[in-house]
Design an enzyme around this catalytic site. Sequence first.
Site, short mmCIF file in Angstrom:
data_model
loop_
_atom_site.label_atom_id
_atom_site.label_comp_id
_atom_site.label_asym_id
_atom_site.label_seq_id
_atom_site.Cartn_x
_atom_site.Cartn_y
_atom_site.Cartn_z
N PRO A 23 0.86 -1.20 0.00
CA PRO A 23 0.00 0.00 0.00
C PRO A 23 0.89 1.24 0.00
O PRO A 23 1.73 1.40 0.89
CB PRO A 23 -0.78 -0.12 1.31
CG PRO A 23 0.08 -0.98 2.19
CD PRO A 23 0.85 -1.90 1.30
N GLN A 79 -6.52 -0.91 2.73
CA GLN A 79 -5.84 -0.53 3.98
C GLN A 79 -6.40 0.78 4.53
O GLN A 79 -6.59 1.75 3.79
CB GLN A 79 -4.34 -0.36 3.77
CG GLN A 79 -3.60 -0.15 5.10
CD GLN A 79 -2.14 0.17 4.94
OE1 GLN A 79 -1.80 1.25 4.46
NE2 GLN A 79 -1.27 -0.75 5.34
N CYS A 108 2.96 3.08 9.34
CA CYS A 108 3.37 4.37 8.79
C CYS A 108 4.19 5.15 9.81
O CYS A 108 3.72 5.41 10.93
CB CYS A 108 2.14 5.19 8.37
SG CYS A 108 2.59 6.79 7.65
N GLU A 233 9.22 0.41 -2.93
CA GLU A 233 10.11 1.17 -3.81
C GLU A 233 10.66 0.33 -4.96
O GLU A 233 10.81 0.81 -6.07
CB GLU A 233 11.26 1.79 -3.01
CG GLU A 233 10.84 3.04 -2.27
CD GLU A 233 12.03 3.93 -1.92
OE1 GLU A 233 13.18 3.51 -2.13
OE2 GLU A 233 11.78 5.05 -1.44
#
Length: 474
Positions: A23, A79, A108, A233
């Site tokens: 996500p 999410q 996060c 990434e």
Amino acid sequence: MPKLRGEAFWRETLRGAHYVVAPMVDQSELAWRLLSRRHGAQLCYTPMLHAQVFLRDANYRRENLFGEACPEDRPLIVQFCANDPEVFVQAALLAQDYCDAIDLNLGCPQMIAKRGHYGAFLQEEWDLLQRMIFLANEKLSVPITCKIRVFPDIDKTVKYAQMLEKAGCQLLTVHGRTKEQKGPLAGVASWEHIQAVRKAVSIPVFANGNIQCLRDVEECIRKTGVHGVMSAEGNLHNPALFEGRNPLVWEMAEEYLEIVQKHPCPLSYVRAHLFKLWHHTLQVYQQLREELAKVKTLEGIVDVNRELKLRCQEEMANQKEGEKPKEGLPFFHWICQPYVRPGPKERCKENGDSGTEKGVRGKRALEDEEDGNSELLSKNKQKKKLRNPNKSFDPSLKPKYAKCDQCGNPKGNKCVFNMCRGCCKKRAFKETADCPGHGLLFKTKYEKSLLWQSNQRVTQSPEVTRRGDGAVGE
């Protein structure tokens, strides 16, 4: 039909997914998910959605989920970030018919998550997390999953994972970094932590961190024993990562832009994806980097992409036999390849700073000329200057405002009390006074109300007299 749990959920609903797209805020939208699925991804997550906003805003729901339903986009996990059990569950109930599971974001590490009190900043509040997951597991028709970051201590990380499993979590994604490991301080993710969690819980576990190519995926599964591996990434720089290929950048970019034509998304998302895909090439062609940053339409982005392709093809045609990639890259810059995030020292070197003065600079700054003086501008200020070349950031040139007599905030230029609007309103109300400068007319309105009441009495008095005369005559 009862909902599946644990291993059965992963094996049947998620089809035994090994290759997972993470996500990513503003980056794992439908168009990108479809591109990733075409090239080996077996499971995708939506970008993180804010549960409270999702619950109250129909437009937010439509833009981020309801308007994106697509048969090819399954299995899919939605999410949410949340810090209130009821809000989380109510938002999840609205989303459950559009996905295969609901994920609670506990990973996060960004400042916005700290301010909003969600993500990795809930990892010490075990009672709250237990209530949230227990209620979601009880109320939802789809499984509840969690994505976490690790604690420095492996034992505490294991107990954390076991607590989440006991509360009702059916699948756990473990990012092998702490919440402090982010940006240039990210460092290497700990697969040792992930392996310990995998051995300690009975539910499926996904690993996240250190994934740049298919070989990393295979090594991670072998070393940790996880069910699947999530990439963020690595996927952004090479959407064919799970195929084990390193395609030409323009092949992926053109395919993505073609999907965007069918499944539109905000232009900022598209631009961000091309900055990732063309990352190494844009270091070579800086002018095109600036054009990509300024372009305002999808057609303009397509044109920049086409120009980048032509430049690279020309460079390939003039390439000498035996020539090797520059800047220490594993492949030539026009090939999709991993991007290794620079550490603090490397980042300082990128910015032209030796790093010996005042330690490591927190923000990446860019050198610019303004009014003949060389100064360092942040990325945000540089963008503003691109939009308005005459804009000045010199504090000495900012206009000076007269202060409110009461609180020190800027006063209204035409205020009769020499105050800001808030203070002026309080005083005008208290004294039944007017301030035309702030549009406050307490005195005028009061006088008008008195006049109206007086007129009402005058209007009613003849009628009373007539009624009185009639009574006497009878």
